[in-house]
Design a protein around this motif. Structure first.
Motif, mmCIF file in Angstrom:
data_model
loop_
_atom_site.group_PDB
_atom_site.id
_atom_site.type_symbol
_atom_site.label_atom_id
_atom_site.label_comp_id
_atom_site.label_asym_id
_atom_site.label_seq_id
_atom_site.Cartn_x
_atom_site.Cartn_y
_atom_site.Cartn_z
ATOM 1 N N LEU A 158 0.700 -1.309 0.131
ATOM 2 C CA LEU A 158 -0.080 0.284 -0.003
ATOM 3 C C LEU A 158 0.845 1.290 0.000
ATOM 4 N N ASN A 159 0.543 2.274 -0.950
ATOM 5 C CA ASN A 159 1.152 3.390 -0.860
ATOM 6 C C ASN A 159 0.272 4.551 -0.654
ATOM 7 N N ILE A 173 -8.555 -0.716 8.177
ATOM 8 C CA ILE A 173 -9.052 -1.119 6.933
ATOM 9 C C ILE A 173 -10.061 -0.159 6.439
ATOM 10 N N ASP A 174 -11.264 0.016 7.324
ATOM 11 C CA ASP A 174 -12.294 0.611 6.815
ATOM 12 C C ASP A 174 -11.967 2.199 6.737
ATOM 13 N N THR A 175 -10.952 2.783 7.236
ATOM 14 C CA THR A 175 -10.641 4.029 7.230
ATOM 15 C C THR A 175 -9.839 4.406 6.034
ATOM 16 N N ILE A 176 -9.228 3.357 5.132
ATOM 17 C CA ILE A 176 -8.340 3.661 4.110
ATOM 18 C C ILE A 176 -9.068 3.014 2.754
ATOM 19 N N ILE A 177 -9.756 2.097 3.085
ATOM 20 C CA ILE A 177 -10.256 1.199 1.744
ATOM 21 C C ILE A 177 -10.807 1.914 0.551
ATOM 22 N N GLN A 186 -6.009 -4.070 -4.636
ATOM 23 C CA GLN A 186 -5.724 -3.791 -3.223
ATOM 24 C C GLN A 186 -7.040 -4.132 -2.364
ATOM 25 N N GLN A 187 -8.202 -3.292 -2.683
ATOM 26 C CA GLN A 187 -9.246 -3.215 -2.327
ATOM 27 C C GLN A 187 -9.765 -4.760 -1.998
ATOM 28 N N VAL A 188 -9.653 -5.397 -3.157
ATOM 29 C CA VAL A 188 -10.242 -7.000 -3.074
ATOM 30 C C VAL A 188 -9.672 -7.715 -1.901
ATOM 31 N N PHE A 189 -8.359 -7.255 -1.982
ATOM 32 C CA PHE A 189 -7.703 -8.314 -0.773
ATOM 33 C C PHE A 189 -8.121 -7.708 0.411
ATOM 34 N N LEU A 190 -7.938 -6.373 0.739
ATOM 35 C CA LEU A 190 -8.386 -5.872 2.050
ATOM 36 C C LEU A 190 -9.680 -6.443 2.405
#
Length: 385
Positions: A158-159, A173-177, A186-190
């Protein structure tokens, strides 16, 4: 095999210190081979040049006798593409001399088949053409109990705002997704990680978002360049050490400092202690001249890189407003201390750090830290205390 193993371990010095790589390789080798790692493969890493890097890294792991389970389809809905990718990967690895076997996650007795192949030094390639029911990712993780779950993607981690995020807690996770700099992959993996943690059995799991280019550094050193995702440790505060398992605590401290602590240390009064449940990380405070002194702060080698130091540190800051500590000049952890302290002073063989102290308190703190006795046996040497 011993000769090959030594050659491979030497080559791992390219991704970190050889001794560090050797430590982790031997640590993994002690576990059940099928639990070494579950690697989720994004379809984009199965194309050159990333495929070449993946193949090369898997050759090294195979030569070390390590057998990660490779999973294709956890992040892809195209069944035809999944089968094609699995077949291509199997062909490429086989031609590179890596022993592999292809299985479908819906296979009856899947875990037994994975275990049988892993114990024979064969890397399993799993096709996930059905994500629900008995073939679901959560079910696979519950049954396989992998030490690490690695998602290999071209981004490598993640950058956020142009900076690589090395550690991420699940609750963040909820704060950045939904940020613009989080890619769809990356969204799919998170979201997959969130679903696994919601549905999977309790257990210590680590998730890593990485690139095939830095896979070895993620597995064998604490200097990985990907993103490490975890729950965050529950750090308990204790007012004394009398009812703890002193033998287990002593072993953990000895491993972390690579020295033998004097058992008499545990008979001394403490101000407070902040401990991870298995003593993999912790901090012990005593008093020096009525000031809080951070006598011991540690993370055992096998847990370094998990963010446990930050967990303990944040718990300390919640409860201890002002304190000081010392570290030997050659301690490799000093850069971290410098970033965390309010100030630092060189004193003899030591660096003395402080947090929250008033200016008038500093001379006494520096002198007290410099004069504090060594709690470790004199026959050993150390970089830190």
């Amino acid at each position: 095999m011993t000769v090959v193993r030594q050659i491979v371990l030497s080559s791992l010095s390219a991704v970190g210190a050889t001794q560090e790589a050797k430590f982790y390789a031997e640590l993994f080798a002690k576990e059940d081979p099928e639990r070494f790692a579950l690697i989720l493969l994004d379809p984009r890493v199965l194309k050159n040049p990333l495929l070449e890097s993946l193949t090369s890294n898997l050759q090294i792991l195979s030569n070390l006798g390590l057998t990660p389970t490779l999973l294709i389809g956890a992040l892809d809905d195209d069944r035809t593409s999944i089968r094609f990718q699995a077949q291509r990967l199997m062909r490429d690895l086989d031609s590179s001399g890596v022993k592999v076997a292809k299985l479908d996650t819906a296979t009856y007795g899947l875990i037994a088949d994975i275990r049988k192949r892993a114990q024979a030094g064969i890397i399993p390639i799993l096709e996930m053409t059905e994500r629900r029911g008995p073939a679901s990712l959560t079910k696979l993780i519950n049954d396989l109990r992998p030490i690490k779950i690695v998602s290999l993607q071209p981004s490598g981690g993640l950058n956020l705002n142009g900076n690589r995020r090395r550690n991420l807690r699940l609750r963040e996770i909820d704060t950045i997704i939904d940020r613009h700099d989080i890619t769809p992959g990356q969204q799919v993996f998170l979201r997959t990680v969130q679903r696994i943690e919601q549905d999977a059995n309790e257990g210590r799991r680590a998730y890593v978002l990485a690139s095939p280019l830095n896979l070895l550094s993620e597995l064998f050193t604490t200097k990985g360049s990907g993103t490490f995702i975890r729950r965050g440790a529950a750090i308990a505060r204790r007012e004394d050490l009398s009812d703890l398992d002193h033998a287990a605590l002593e072993r953990a401290i000895n491993r972390a400092f690579r020295r033998d602590i004097d058992p008499a240390f545990f008979g001394q009064p403490v101000m407070s202690a902040f401990l991870e449940p298995d003593f993999r990380a912790g901090a012990i405070f005593t008093r020096l001249n009525e000031q809080a002194y951070l006598s011991k702060f540690w993370v055992v080698p096998e847990a370094q890189g998990e963010g446990l130091a930050r967990d303990v540190w944040e718990r300390i800051l919640d409860d201890v407003p002002a304190f000081f500590w010392r570290s030997r000049k050659a301690n490799p952890f000093n850069d971290w201390y410098v970033s965390a302290c309010d100030g630092m002073q060189l004193s003899g063989d030591w660096r003395v750090f402080w947090k929250g102290l008033e200016a008038s308190e500093l001379p006494q703190a520096i002198q007290s830290a410099s004069d504090a006795p060594d709690d470790f046996n004199a026959t050993a040497s150390s970089q830190s205390e």
